[in-house]
Scaffold this motif. Structure first.
Motif, PDB file in Angstrom:
ATOM      1  N   ILE A   1      51.174  38.079  38.676  1.00 35.53           N
ATOM      2  CA  ILE A   1      50.217  37.735  37.886  1.00 35.53           C
ATOM      3  C   ILE A   1      48.871  37.601  38.589  1.00 35.53           C
ATOM      4  O   ILE A   1      47.874  37.907  38.173  1.00 35.53           O
ATOM      5  N   LEU A   2      49.050  36.871  39.769  1.00 34.51           N
ATOM      6  CA  LEU A   2      47.747  36.674  40.765  1.00 34.51           C
ATOM      7  C   LEU A   2      47.437  37.929  41.347  1.00 34.51           C
ATOM      8  O   LEU A   2      46.195  38.164  41.494  1.00 34.51           O
ATOM      9  N   SER A   3      48.131  38.790  41.614  1.00 39.85           N
ATOM     10  CA  SER A   3      47.927  39.770  42.374  1.00 39.85           C
ATOM     11  C   SER A   3      47.694  41.082  41.864  1.00 39.85           C
ATOM     12  O   SER A   3      46.904  42.244  42.124  1.00 39.85           O
ATOM     13  N   TRP A   4      48.067  41.099  40.464  1.00 47.30           N
ATOM     14  CA  TRP A   4      47.992  42.297  39.578  1.00 47.30           C
ATOM     15  C   TRP A   4      47.231  42.081  38.270  1.00 47.30           C
ATOM     16  O   TRP A   4      46.233  42.783  38.099  1.00 47.30           O
ATOM     17  N   VAL A   5      47.668  41.055  37.536  1.00 48.01           N
ATOM     18  CA  VAL A   5      47.148  40.754  36.243  1.00 48.01           C
ATOM     19  C   VAL A   5      45.743  40.288  36.268  1.00 48.01           C
ATOM     20  O   VAL A   5      44.836  40.810  35.453  1.00 48.01           O
TER      21      VAL A   5
ATOM     22  N   ALA B   1      42.738  42.646  37.267  1.00 53.27           N
ATOM     23  CA  ALA B   1      42.588  43.513  36.287  1.00 53.27           C
ATOM     24  C   ALA B   1      41.893  42.981  35.275  1.00 53.27           C
ATOM     25  O   ALA B   1      40.857  43.315  34.661  1.00 53.27           O
ATOM     26  N   VAL B   2      42.205  41.896  34.591  1.00 52.67           N
ATOM     27  CA  VAL B   2      41.528  40.989  33.756  1.00 52.67           C
ATOM     28  C   VAL B   2      40.235  40.598  34.161  1.00 52.67           C
ATOM     29  O   VAL B   2      39.345  40.676  33.485  1.00 52.67           O
ATOM     30  N   ALA B   3      39.934  40.218  35.244  1.00 51.02           N
ATOM     31  CA  ALA B   3      38.658  39.770  35.733  1.00 51.02           C
ATOM     32  C   ALA B   3      37.629  40.857  35.858  1.00 51.02           C
ATOM     33  O   ALA B   3      36.630  40.688  35.321  1.00 51.02           O
ATOM     34  N   VAL B   4      38.111  42.019  36.472  1.00 53.03           N
ATOM     35  CA  VAL B   4      37.368  43.082  36.703  1.00 53.03           C
ATOM     36  C   VAL B   4      37.076  43.579  35.124  1.00 53.03           C
ATOM     37  O   VAL B   4      35.529  43.874  34.734  1.00 53.03           O
TER      38      VAL B   4
END
Length: 114
Positions: free
Chosen positions: A55-59, A62-65
């Motif tokens: 969640i922290l490293s991938w999701v 992605a969501v933030a960008v």
């Protein structure tokens, strides 16, 4: 702005924006991952150490960008150099679908072959 009036950002400004964005994400994620998994996280050879790591490293990135692209047409790094993303055909703000597609294309291009 019309598409023929658009100016592409050069290589070095793009490198700078990537460094800024990476540092910002790292400053947010590093202490949380360390708090959750401990210092052993950083010396582990596992690709993903658990659900929180995924969640922290991938999701999260992605969501933030994608949210930054939708809301501001730029990530903080792009804002630092006054760059923004636009629809190539119209020069206007991209749709949410275009932002998601752009992110997925960027990830696919950057992903090393396994």
């Amino acid at each position: 702005m019309q598409p023929d009036e658009l100016e592409y950002v050069g290589f070095w400004p793009r490198v700078g924006t990537s460094i800024i964005d990476t540092l910002l994400v790292g400053v947010i994620i590093w202490p949380v991952l360390t708090a959750f998994y401990g210092d052993a996280y950083w010396s582990s050879e596992q690709f993903v150490q658990g659900p929180m790591d995924f969640i922290l490293s991938w999701v999260f990135p992605a969501v933030a960008v994608i949210l930054f692209w939708v809301a501001k047409q730029a990530t903080p790094g792009k804002m630092a150099v006054s760059a923004r993303i636009v629809d190539a055909k119209t020069g206007s703000a991209p749709t949410t679908g275009q932002c998601v597609g752009r992110y997925l294309r960027c990830v696919a291009v950057a992903r090393p072959a396994l």
